[in-house]
Design a protein around this motif. Structure first.
Motif, PDB file in Angstrom:
ATOM      1  N   LEU A   1       0.853  -1.188   0.000  1.00 51.36           N
ATOM      2  CA  LEU A   1       0.000   0.000   0.000  1.00 51.36           C
ATOM      3  C   LEU A   1       0.893   1.242   0.000  1.00 51.36           C
ATOM      4  O   LEU A   1       1.742   1.392   0.875  1.00 51.36           O
ATOM      5  CB  LEU A   1      -0.919   0.010   1.223  1.00 51.36           C
ATOM      6  N   ARG A   2       0.691   2.080  -0.996  1.00 54.11           N
ATOM      7  CA  ARG A   2       1.390   3.358  -1.039  1.00 54.11           C
ATOM      8  C   ARG A   2       0.350   4.455  -0.796  1.00 54.11           C
ATOM      9  O   ARG A   2      -0.389   4.834  -1.710  1.00 54.11           O
ATOM     10  CB  ARG A   2       2.080   3.579  -2.397  1.00 54.11           C
ATOM     11  N   PRO A   3       0.243   4.963   0.419  1.00 54.99           N
ATOM     12  CA  PRO A   3      -0.778   5.976   0.719  1.00 54.99           C
ATOM     13  C   PRO A   3      -0.598   7.240  -0.123  1.00 54.99           C
ATOM     14  O   PRO A   3       0.529   7.645  -0.422  1.00 54.99           O
ATOM     15  CB  PRO A   3      -0.557   6.277   2.209  1.00 54.99           C
ATOM     16  N   ASN A   4      -1.704   7.829  -0.543  1.00 59.14           N
ATOM     17  CA  ASN A   4      -1.671   9.136  -1.195  1.00 59.14           C
ATOM     18  C   ASN A   4      -1.599  10.190  -0.097  1.00 59.14           C
ATOM     19  O   ASN A   4      -2.542  10.346   0.685  1.00 59.14           O
ATOM     20  CB  ASN A   4      -2.937   9.343  -2.030  1.00 59.14           C
ATOM     21  N   VAL A   5      -0.486  10.891  -0.034  1.00 54.68           N
ATOM     22  CA  VAL A   5      -0.217  11.790   1.088  1.00 54.68           C
ATOM     23  C   VAL A   5      -0.068  13.230   0.612  1.00 54.68           C
ATOM     24  O   VAL A   5       0.601  13.499  -0.393  1.00 54.68           O
ATOM     25  CB  VAL A   5       1.059  11.353   1.846  1.00 54.68           C
ATOM     26  N   ILE A   6      -0.691  14.153   1.340  1.00 54.97           N
ATOM     27  CA  ILE A   6      -0.569  15.584   1.056  1.00 54.97           C
ATOM     28  C   ILE A   6      -0.133  16.287   2.336  1.00 54.97           C
ATOM     29  O   ILE A   6      -0.782  16.143   3.382  1.00 54.97           O
ATOM     30  CB  ILE A   6      -1.902  16.182   0.564  1.00 54.97           C
ATOM     31  N   GLY A   7       0.977  17.015   2.257  1.00 51.99           N
ATOM     32  CA  GLY A   7       1.473  17.765   3.405  1.00 51.99           C
ATOM     33  C   GLY A   7       1.142  19.242   3.283  1.00 51.99           C
ATOM     34  O   GLY A   7       0.590  19.689   2.269  1.00 51.99           O
ATOM     35  N   PRO A   8       1.479  20.049   4.297  1.00 53.43           N
ATOM     36  CA  PRO A   8       1.179  21.483   4.263  1.00 53.43           C
ATOM     37  C   PRO A   8       1.757  22.197   3.048  1.00 53.43           C
ATOM     38  O   PRO A   8       1.107  23.053   2.443  1.00 53.43           O
ATOM     39  CB  PRO A   8       1.813  22.000   5.558  1.00 53.43           C
ATOM     40  N   GLY A   9       2.983  21.841   2.679  1.00 52.25           N
ATOM     41  CA  GLY A   9       3.606  22.470   1.513  1.00 52.25           C
ATOM     42  C   GLY A   9       2.855  22.189   0.232  1.00 52.25           C
ATOM     43  O   GLY A   9       2.723  23.066  -0.639  1.00 52.25           O
ATOM     44  N   ASP A  10       2.332  20.983   0.087  1.00 53.04           N
ATOM     45  CA  ASP A  10       1.545  20.622  -1.094  1.00 53.04           C
ATOM     46  C   ASP A  10       0.279  21.465  -1.166  1.00 53.04           C
ATOM     47  O   ASP A  10      -0.118  21.925  -2.236  1.00 53.04           O
ATOM     48  CB  ASP A  10       1.171  19.137  -1.054  1.00 53.04           C
ATOM     49  N   LEU A  11      -0.370  21.677  -0.022  1.00 55.33           N
ATOM     50  CA  LEU A  11      -1.594  22.473   0.011  1.00 55.33           C
ATOM     51  C   LEU A  11      -1.336  23.907  -0.425  1.00 55.33           C
ATOM     52  O   LEU A  11      -2.095  24.485  -1.213  1.00 55.33           O
ATOM     53  CB  LEU A  11      -2.196  22.466   1.428  1.00 55.33           C
ATOM     54  N   VAL A  12      -0.259  24.489   0.082  1.00 53.98           N
ATOM     55  CA  VAL A  12       0.077  25.880  -0.259  1.00 53.98           C
ATOM     56  C   VAL A  12       0.337  26.023  -1.749  1.00 53.98           C
ATOM     57  O   VAL A  12      -0.105  26.985  -2.396  1.00 53.98           O
ATOM     58  CB  VAL A  12       1.290  26.351   0.564  1.00 53.98           C
ATOM     59  N   ARG A  13       1.048  25.058  -2.328  1.00 56.25           N
ATOM     60  CA  ARG A  13       1.378  25.130  -3.760  1.00 56.25           C
ATOM     61  C   ARG A  13       0.128  25.028  -4.639  1.00 56.25           C
ATOM     62  O   ARG A  13       0.117  25.542  -5.764  1.00 56.25           O
ATOM     63  CB  ARG A  13       2.369  24.024  -4.118  1.00 56.25           C
ATOM     64  N   LEU A  14      -0.909  24.381  -4.142  1.00 54.59           N
ATOM     65  CA  LEU A  14      -2.112  24.189  -4.939  1.00 54.59           C
ATOM     66  C   LEU A  14      -3.003  25.423  -4.989  1.00 54.59           C
ATOM     67  O   LEU A  14      -3.814  25.572  -5.906  1.00 54.59           O
ATOM     68  CB  LEU A  14      -2.929  23.017  -4.377  1.00 54.59           C
ATOM     69  N   ILE A  15      -2.880  26.308  -4.026  1.00 54.47           N
ATOM     70  CA  ILE A  15      -3.822  27.418  -3.883  1.00 54.47           C
ATOM     71  C   ILE A  15      -3.842  28.328  -5.100  1.00 54.47           C
ATOM     72  O   ILE A  15      -4.900  28.779  -5.543  1.00 54.47           O
ATOM     73  CB  ILE A  15      -3.510  28.227  -2.605  1.00 54.47           C
ATOM     74  N   GLY A  16      -2.669  28.592  -5.674  1.00 55.81           N
ATOM     75  CA  GLY A  16      -2.570  29.550  -6.777  1.00 55.81           C
ATOM     76  C   GLY A  16      -3.465  29.242  -7.962  1.00 55.81           C
ATOM     77  O   GLY A  16      -4.007  30.147  -8.591  1.00 55.81           O
TER      78      GLY A  16
END
Length: 294
Positions: free
Chosen positions: A131-146
């Motif tokens: 199992l390879r979990p799909n993981v999103i960290g704080p940095g990923d969230l910030v990059r998506l906002i734009g």
């Protein structure tokens, strides 16, 4: 212990399950089959009586005929937990068996070290059965906002705010949130503002209020309503009263009203939920802390 930083992100996914599919596609590169509806369903994944399994949220995506085409389990992970390497695979297999469709795991981590831990492969046993979990960290969230539209950006900003311990460092988030919230419909603006107030620091709440030019009545309605939701989430009378008492003190702090040690002790010692409600309502207009006791 249930906290706003854990509960508010879950409410986001419960309110609009499509967020799970959007984040999987944009941040992880994983797509799900075409669907026409998305519904939050029970997070209970128990498959037998002795063992109870409950994840944070389940979103089920269905085609035009109502048949499930994919399910996404979302977990809000605030720290490492060795037991997850055993429960996460069970979540997926139980849900897959129940719905007879593919299942995905989306893990939202509140800090980068936890995200790094969560990305590790979980070896089930047989060759290539991992199992390879799909993981999103704080940095990923910030990059998506734009690249998001207004509502999506607001949702991501609230998720980012949830990664900040005790509301620290949320002033810049509040400024961005305030500008974007003004562009939403009235119901959405109230809903998201209520969640934001639970996560932001006192200073950030003031910034948000200024950015949005909130009416006093609107502020009362939003904050008080979400406070009740917090009490329901905890599900314990003592915790509910304690939370309301703290909210009274937070309101005085937000309004710049000094609270004496005697008044603070009396507020925190309250055990009557109706009394705490009356004090909370009075705190919005009282010129001194002692006035709420009259």
């Amino acid at each position: 212990m249930v906290t706003h930083n854990h509960e508010v992100p879950i409410r986001l996914f419960q309110d609009r399950p499509e967020i799970a599919a959007d984040l999987l596609a944009r941040a992880v590169g994983t797509t799900i089959p075409l669907y026409t509806s998305a519904v939050s369903e029970s997070e209970a994944l128990t498959n037998c009586d002795p063992l109870e399994l409950n994840c944070d949220n389940v979103a089920v995506f269905r085609n035009a005929f109502g048949k499930p085409v994919c399910a996404v389990i979302t977990e809000i992970q605030r720290s490492e937990d060795k037991d997850k390497s055993y429960t996460w695979p069970m979540y997926l297999t139980n849900l897959r068996a129940r719905l007879k469709c593919q299942a995905q795991l989306l893990v939202i981590c509140t800090d980068e070290p936890t995200a790094k831990w969560a990305r590790q492969l979980i070896k089930i046993g047989p060759p290539e059965f991992v199992l390879r979990p799909n993981v999103i960290g704080p940095g990923d969230l910030v990059r998506l906002i734009g690249g998001c539209d207004t509502r999506e950006a607001v949702e991501l900003l609230i998720l980012v705010a949830a990664t900040k311990e005790e509301g620290a460092g949320t002033e810049s988030i509040a400024r961005d949130l305030g500008r974007r919230l003004n562009e939403l419909s009235e119901p959405d603006r109230k809903k998201y503002t209520g969640w934001a107030f639970q996560l932001l620091s006192t200073a950030a709440c003031e910034i948000l209020e200024n950015e949005m030019s909130l009416r006093y009545e609107e502020y009362l309605e939003t904050y008080a309503g979400q406070l009740e939701l917090k009490g329901e989430a905890r599900g314990e009378a003592r915790g509910e009263v304690r939370g309301k008492a703290k909210a009274v003190l937070e309101m005085f702090e937000l309004r710049g009203i000094e609270v004496s040690d005697v008044a603070r002790e009396r507020i925190l010692a309250c055990t009557d939920p109706e009394q705490a409600d009356r004090w909370f309502t009075s705190a919005f207009s009282a010129s001194t802390a002692e006035e709420i006791f009259d």
